[in-house]
Design a protein around this motif. Structure first.
Motif, PDB file in Angstrom:
ATOM      1  N   ASP A 166       4.235  19.065  -6.135  1.00  0.00           N
ATOM      2  CA  ASP A 166       4.689  19.934  -7.220  1.00  0.00           C
ATOM      3  C   ASP A 166       5.395  19.124  -8.302  1.00  0.00           C
ATOM      4  O   ASP A 166       5.350  19.473  -9.489  1.00  0.00           O
ATOM      5  CB  ASP A 166       5.658  20.996  -6.683  1.00  0.00           C
ATOM      6  CG  ASP A 166       4.945  22.062  -5.858  1.00  0.00           C
ATOM      7  OD1 ASP A 166       3.723  22.219  -6.016  1.00  0.00           O
ATOM      8  OD2 ASP A 166       5.624  22.723  -5.051  1.00  0.00           O
ATOM      9  N   LYS A 167       6.053  18.035  -7.892  1.00  0.00           N
ATOM     10  CA  LYS A 167       6.855  17.253  -8.834  1.00  0.00           C
ATOM     11  C   LYS A 167       6.023  16.214  -9.594  1.00  0.00           C
ATOM     12  O   LYS A 167       6.106  16.120 -10.822  1.00  0.00           O
ATOM     13  CB  LYS A 167       7.980  16.551  -8.068  1.00  0.00           C
ATOM     14  CG  LYS A 167       8.973  15.832  -8.951  1.00  0.00           C
ATOM     15  CD  LYS A 167       9.769  16.820  -9.775  1.00  0.00           C
ATOM     16  CE  LYS A 167      10.779  16.112 -10.662  1.00  0.00           C
ATOM     17  NZ  LYS A 167      11.495  17.067 -11.523  1.00  0.00           N
ATOM     18  N   VAL A 168       5.215  15.432  -8.880  1.00  0.00           N
ATOM     19  CA  VAL A 168       4.523  14.308  -9.518  1.00  0.00           C
ATOM     20  C   VAL A 168       3.038  14.575  -9.757  1.00  0.00           C
ATOM     21  O   VAL A 168       2.368  13.768 -10.400  1.00  0.00           O
ATOM     22  CB  VAL A 168       4.679  13.015  -8.686  1.00  0.00           C
ATOM     23  CG1 VAL A 168       6.138  12.708  -8.438  1.00  0.00           C
ATOM     24  CG2 VAL A 168       3.935  13.116  -7.362  1.00  0.00           C
ATOM     25  N   GLY A 169       2.515  15.650  -9.216  1.00  0.00           N
ATOM     26  CA  GLY A 169       1.092  15.950  -9.413  1.00  0.00           C
ATOM     27  C   GLY A 169       0.371  16.114  -8.085  1.00  0.00           C
ATOM     28  O   GLY A 169       0.378  15.211  -7.250  1.00  0.00           O
ATOM     29  N   ARG A 170      -0.229  17.292  -7.899  1.00  0.00           N
ATOM     30  CA  ARG A 170      -0.882  17.572  -6.617  1.00  0.00           C
ATOM     31  C   ARG A 170      -2.152  16.750  -6.443  1.00  0.00           C
ATOM     32  O   ARG A 170      -2.465  16.302  -5.342  1.00  0.00           O
ATOM     33  CB  ARG A 170      -1.188  19.071  -6.537  1.00  0.00           C
ATOM     34  CG  ARG A 170       0.076  19.922  -6.515  1.00  0.00           C
ATOM     35  CD  ARG A 170      -0.091  21.246  -7.209  1.00  0.00           C
ATOM     36  NE  ARG A 170       1.198  21.958  -7.291  1.00  0.00           N
ATOM     37  CZ  ARG A 170       1.440  22.938  -8.160  1.00  0.00           C
ATOM     38  NH1 ARG A 170       0.507  23.318  -9.019  1.00  0.00           N
ATOM     39  NH2 ARG A 170       2.612  23.528  -8.183  1.00  0.00           N
ATOM     40  N   ARG A 171      -2.892  16.561  -7.517  1.00  0.00           N
ATOM     41  CA  ARG A 171      -4.108  15.751  -7.429  1.00  0.00           C
ATOM     42  C   ARG A 171      -3.777  14.310  -7.065  1.00  0.00           C
ATOM     43  O   ARG A 171      -4.486  13.672  -6.270  1.00  0.00           O
ATOM     44  CB  ARG A 171      -4.856  15.808  -8.762  1.00  0.00           C
ATOM     45  CG  ARG A 171      -6.000  14.816  -8.925  1.00  0.00           C
ATOM     46  CD  ARG A 171      -6.656  15.023 -10.282  1.00  0.00           C
ATOM     47  NE  ARG A 171      -7.491  13.898 -10.651  1.00  0.00           N
ATOM     48  CZ  ARG A 171      -7.049  12.829 -11.315  1.00  0.00           C
ATOM     49  NH1 ARG A 171      -5.772  12.742 -11.637  1.00  0.00           N
ATOM     50  NH2 ARG A 171      -7.870  11.855 -11.634  1.00  0.00           N
ATOM     51  N   ARG A 172      -2.698  13.785  -7.632  1.00  0.00           N
ATOM     52  CA  ARG A 172      -2.294  12.405  -7.340  1.00  0.00           C
ATOM     53  C   ARG A 172      -1.981  12.246  -5.849  1.00  0.00           C
ATOM     54  O   ARG A 172      -2.425  11.294  -5.203  1.00  0.00           O
ATOM     55  CB  ARG A 172      -1.074  12.037  -8.181  1.00  0.00           C
ATOM     56  CG  ARG A 172      -0.457  10.700  -7.810  1.00  0.00           C
ATOM     57  CD  ARG A 172       0.737  10.370  -8.669  1.00  0.00           C
ATOM     58  NE  ARG A 172       0.330  10.056 -10.030  1.00  0.00           N
ATOM     59  CZ  ARG A 172       1.183   9.715 -11.000  1.00  0.00           C
ATOM     60  NH1 ARG A 172       2.477   9.678 -10.745  1.00  0.00           N
ATOM     61  NH2 ARG A 172       0.747   9.429 -12.204  1.00  0.00           N
ATOM     62  N   ILE A 173      -1.219  13.189  -5.290  1.00  0.00           N
ATOM     63  CA  ILE A 173      -0.876  13.127  -3.865  1.00  0.00           C
ATOM     64  C   ILE A 173      -2.136  13.252  -3.014  1.00  0.00           C
ATOM     65  O   ILE A 173      -2.295  12.550  -2.001  1.00  0.00           O
ATOM     66  CB  ILE A 173       0.133  14.235  -3.514  1.00  0.00           C
ATOM     67  CG1 ILE A 173       1.472  13.984  -4.222  1.00  0.00           C
ATOM     68  CG2 ILE A 173       0.348  14.315  -2.007  1.00  0.00           C
ATOM     69  CD1 ILE A 173       2.168  12.707  -3.808  1.00  0.00           C
ATOM     70  N   LEU A 174      -3.042  14.122  -3.416  1.00  0.00           N
ATOM     71  CA  LEU A 174      -4.284  14.311  -2.654  1.00  0.00           C
ATOM     72  C   LEU A 174      -5.108  13.029  -2.628  1.00  0.00           C
ATOM     73  O   LEU A 174      -5.607  12.613  -1.567  1.00  0.00           O
ATOM     74  CB  LEU A 174      -5.095  15.448  -3.261  1.00  0.00           C
ATOM     75  CG  LEU A 174      -6.424  15.777  -2.576  1.00  0.00           C
ATOM     76  CD1 LEU A 174      -6.199  16.257  -1.159  1.00  0.00           C
ATOM     77  CD2 LEU A 174      -7.187  16.828  -3.376  1.00  0.00           C
ATOM     78  N   LEU A 175      -5.254  12.379  -3.770  1.00  0.00           N
ATOM     79  CA  LEU A 175      -6.050  11.146  -3.818  1.00  0.00           C
ATOM     80  C   LEU A 175      -5.390  10.016  -3.029  1.00  0.00           C
ATOM     81  O   LEU A 175      -6.075   9.225  -2.376  1.00  0.00           O
ATOM     82  CB  LEU A 175      -6.276  10.724  -5.268  1.00  0.00           C
ATOM     83  CG  LEU A 175      -7.112  11.687  -6.130  1.00  0.00           C
ATOM     84  CD1 LEU A 175      -7.276  11.144  -7.538  1.00  0.00           C
ATOM     85  CD2 LEU A 175      -8.479  11.941  -5.501  1.00  0.00           C
ATOM     86  N   LEU A 176      -4.065   9.923  -3.101  1.00  0.00           N
ATOM     87  CA  LEU A 176      -3.368   8.934  -2.279  1.00  0.00           C
ATOM     88  C   LEU A 176      -3.568   9.236  -0.792  1.00  0.00           C
ATOM     89  O   LEU A 176      -3.709   8.326   0.029  1.00  0.00           O
ATOM     90  CB  LEU A 176      -1.879   8.928  -2.619  1.00  0.00           C
ATOM     91  CG  LEU A 176      -1.487   8.311  -3.974  1.00  0.00           C
ATOM     92  CD1 LEU A 176      -0.017   8.534  -4.252  1.00  0.00           C
ATOM     93  CD2 LEU A 176      -1.819   6.827  -4.006  1.00  0.00           C
ATOM     94  N   GLY A 177      -3.584  10.529  -0.455  1.00  0.00           N
ATOM     95  CA  GLY A 177      -3.857  10.920   0.923  1.00  0.00           C
ATOM     96  C   GLY A 177      -5.254  10.509   1.362  1.00  0.00           C
ATOM     97  O   GLY A 177      -5.450  10.037   2.492  1.00  0.00           O
ATOM     98  N   TYR A 178      -6.233  10.668   0.472  1.00  0.00           N
ATOM     99  CA  TYR A 178      -7.597  10.207   0.769  1.00  0.00           C
ATOM    100  C   TYR A 178      -7.597   8.718   1.117  1.00  0.00           C
ATOM    101  O   TYR A 178      -8.186   8.285   2.112  1.00  0.00           O
ATOM    102  CB  TYR A 178      -8.505  10.399  -0.450  1.00  0.00           C
ATOM    103  CG  TYR A 178      -8.976  11.803  -0.722  1.00  0.00           C
ATOM    104  CD1 TYR A 178      -8.880  12.800   0.233  1.00  0.00           C
ATOM    105  CD2 TYR A 178      -9.540  12.129  -1.951  1.00  0.00           C
ATOM    106  CE1 TYR A 178      -9.323  14.076  -0.035  1.00  0.00           C
ATOM    107  CE2 TYR A 178      -9.996  13.399  -2.223  1.00  0.00           C
ATOM    108  CZ  TYR A 178      -9.880  14.378  -1.261  1.00  0.00           C
ATOM    109  OH  TYR A 178     -10.335  15.636  -1.526  1.00  0.00           O
ATOM    110  N   ALA A 179      -6.961   7.924   0.242  1.00  0.00           N
ATOM    111  CA  ALA A 179      -6.970   6.472   0.428  1.00  0.00           C
ATOM    112  C   ALA A 179      -6.291   6.088   1.739  1.00  0.00           C
ATOM    113  O   ALA A 179      -6.812   5.264   2.506  1.00  0.00           O
ATOM    114  CB  ALA A 179      -6.281   5.797  -0.766  1.00  0.00           C
ATOM    115  N   LEU A 180      -5.126   6.676   2.003  1.00  0.00           N
ATOM    116  CA  LEU A 180      -4.406   6.351   3.228  1.00  0.00           C
ATOM    117  C   LEU A 180      -5.195   6.789   4.457  1.00  0.00           C
ATOM    118  O   LEU A 180      -5.231   6.078   5.471  1.00  0.00           O
ATOM    119  CB  LEU A 180      -3.037   7.024   3.215  1.00  0.00           C
ATOM    120  CG  LEU A 180      -2.135   6.753   4.428  1.00  0.00           C
ATOM    121  CD1 LEU A 180      -1.883   5.260   4.589  1.00  0.00           C
ATOM    122  CD2 LEU A 180      -0.808   7.505   4.300  1.00  0.00           C
TER     123      LEU A 180
END
Length: 531
Positions: A84-98
């Protein structure tokens, strides 16, 4: 006039394109969810192969299995609110990579310790992916009728993933080594990263005030202690290693709630729980999982140990439950529009309770028709309840709190499942063990060991042999069926309580259309957040 007409045509085309794009976004989100749901269950069939290859100790094996759901449940609120704070798409893509990196590490793990670390990283990736998918879905489907259909598809995919995991794992183990159950994630993540970066919209919350780092860590530590303690209770452990984490987790969660109430910009806006539809939906999710997850584990033991089915046959017997859940998810939007949240959740609880009561007719002989009917009703009723509860919860949350609301829903699901295993497991043991205390010809020590579980009773009976062993085996089977019936009745009572609780939900589905705000194509939107 021509300029006005051209502009109107252009607006209609852009609106149509946005509508089409929403469903493409849904496909990408469902693929994300499928990966996480499959990974939650795919390891179960690989445990014997992992044990043979890595030779883990009993504690290490427990952590190999439990680290993923434990870490994932603990971090859902942290990453949901961070999105919610930094961007949901950004967190999702970082989750993909991890998730991809952790899958490679798990696939080629040479020791139990490395595999445990890899499973923990998979849990972190899963915690980044799960709330992000649901919060992005909330953002790109502002119209409640469309969102209900999207959530129905989303939940049907979750049911597919849970069922596909063991089947996919079994297939891979027949042809490859155990690491292949993790390796299959990597090509999917390699596709999901660029596709998600290109197609998924970025969205954030209001962005007021700093992100509460201390509160996020407090929530993560509290949930870790609570879930860890609950899982140990479910395994029959009640020592200091269970009580201390449980107590510490409860204290940290209470401190977290008090901290959020004092802050002008809280991590989670607890005022959402003041809305009857939101708090009731969360309670219904907890109660539904509490009543049924432990029951599912006991049912699997019944199929294998009482009826003598193989693991594959057991999985096939449980497939109707999954198919019924898929059907309920796909039909959920239409049912919700017709009956409204109150009647749908109440009806789902009542239907599930009827299925549970139907299954009390199970005995020591196989009754395929009864099991088929019971599992079909169980799957449809459970998914109807969860779908309507999730939809109501997400619709009641403000759009800027979508990530936090999604994390609360997923955390409720995990906590309900853990508490259900502990509670119904305790009920089962309390009803099962006393009947084994005085079996003719069986020593007291053997009876005590047999009282731990039906599987252990069979092992003790095999060692005893002769009439005493046969008597112990028959008595243990009778006691297990009796315990199953008692557990089913307790579960039915909890489901009835859920039906009463659901009376606080709104009678009708309030559908307020809102304009769809999706980002323009990349070439005209250079400010889009990237990873």
């Amino acid at each position: 006039m021509s300029g006005t007409t051209t502009a109107a045509v252009g607006l209609r085309r852009r609106a149509a394109g946005a509508g089409a794009n929403r469903w493409v976004v849904l496909v990408v989100l469902c693929v994300s969810l499928l990966l996480v749901a499959v990974d939650a269950t795919v390891l179960h069939v690989a445990v014997p192969a992992v044990t043979e290859d890595l030779r883990p100790g009993a504690i290490e094996l427990l952590w190999i299995v439990d680290t993923y759901p434990l870490v994932c449940a603990s971090l859902l609120i942290l990453f949901g609110t961070l999105g919610d704070k930094v961007g949901r798409r950004r967190i999702l893509l970082l989750g993909y990579a991890l998730f991809g990196v952790a899958s490679a590490l798990a696939a080629f793990a040479g020791t139990a310790e490395v595999l445990i670390v890899a499973r923990a990283l998979l849990g972190v990736g899963g915690a980044m992916i799960m709330p992000a998918t649901l919060s992005i879905l909330r953002q790109v489907f502002p119209d409640r009728r469309e969102r209900a259909l999207a959530i129905g598809i989303w939940s049907a995919v979750a049911a597919v993933g849970a069922a596909v995991g063991p089947l996919l794992g079994g297939f891979l183990l027949e042809h490859f080594w155990w690491g292949s159950v993790f390796l299959v994630n990597i090509p999917l993540m390699l596709v999901s990263l660029p596709v998600g970066r290109l197609l998924l919209p970025e969205s954030k919350g209001a962005g007021d005030g700093p992100w509460d780092v201390v509160g996020a860590l407090m929530a993560a530590a509290g949930l870790f202690g609570a879930v860890f303690g609950v899982k140990r209770l479910g395994g029959g452990e009640a020592g200091p290693l269970t009580v201390l984490p449980l107590a510490a987790g409860a204290v940290l969660l209470v401190m977290f709630v008090r901290r959020q109430r004092r802050r002008s910009h809280p991590l989670v806006d607890l005022r959402m729980f003041g809305r009857p539809a939101f708090s009731t939906s969360v309670g219904c999710i907890v109660l539904a999982m509490l009543a049924l997850v432990g029951l599912e584990l006991i049912a699997a033991q019944y199929l294998q140990l009482v009826l003598g089915l193989s693991p594959l046959e057991t999985g096939l017997r449980l497939l109707p439950l999954t198919f019924a859940a898929m059907a309920a998810g796909l039909a959920g939007a239409r049912l919700l529009r017709r009956f409204g949240p109150r009647r749908m959740v109440c009806g789902g609880f009542v239907l599930t309770g009827a299925a549970v009561l139907t299954l009390t007719a199970m005995g020591e002989s196989d009754n395929t028709g009864l099991l088929l009917c019971g599992f079909l009703l169980l799957g449809f009723g459970l998914e109807t309840t969860l779908f309507a509860a999730y939809e109501s919860m997400l619709s009641e949350a403000p759009p800027e709190q979508a990530g936090g609301a999604a994390a609360i829903g997923e955390t409720s699901y995990q906590l309900g499942a853990g508490i259900g295993i502990a509670l119904l497991g305790s009920v089962m043991n309390a009803a099962y063990a006393p009947g084994l205390s005085s079996v003719p010809g069986v020593p007291a020590s053997a009876s005590a060991a047999a009282g731990h579980s039906l599987g252990e009773a069979y092992e003790v009976a095999g060692r005893l042999g002769g009439p005493a062993g046969a008597a112990l085996r028959a008595t243990a089977r009778d006691c297990f069926v009796h315990g199953l019936h008692v557990t089913l009745l307790v579960s039915a009572g909890l489901l009835l309580l859920g039906a009463v609780m659901a009376l606080r939900l709104p009678r009708t589905m309030q559908c307020e259309s809102a304009p769809v705000e999706l980002p323009a194509p990349r070439e005209v939107a250079p400010s889009r957040v990237s990873v």
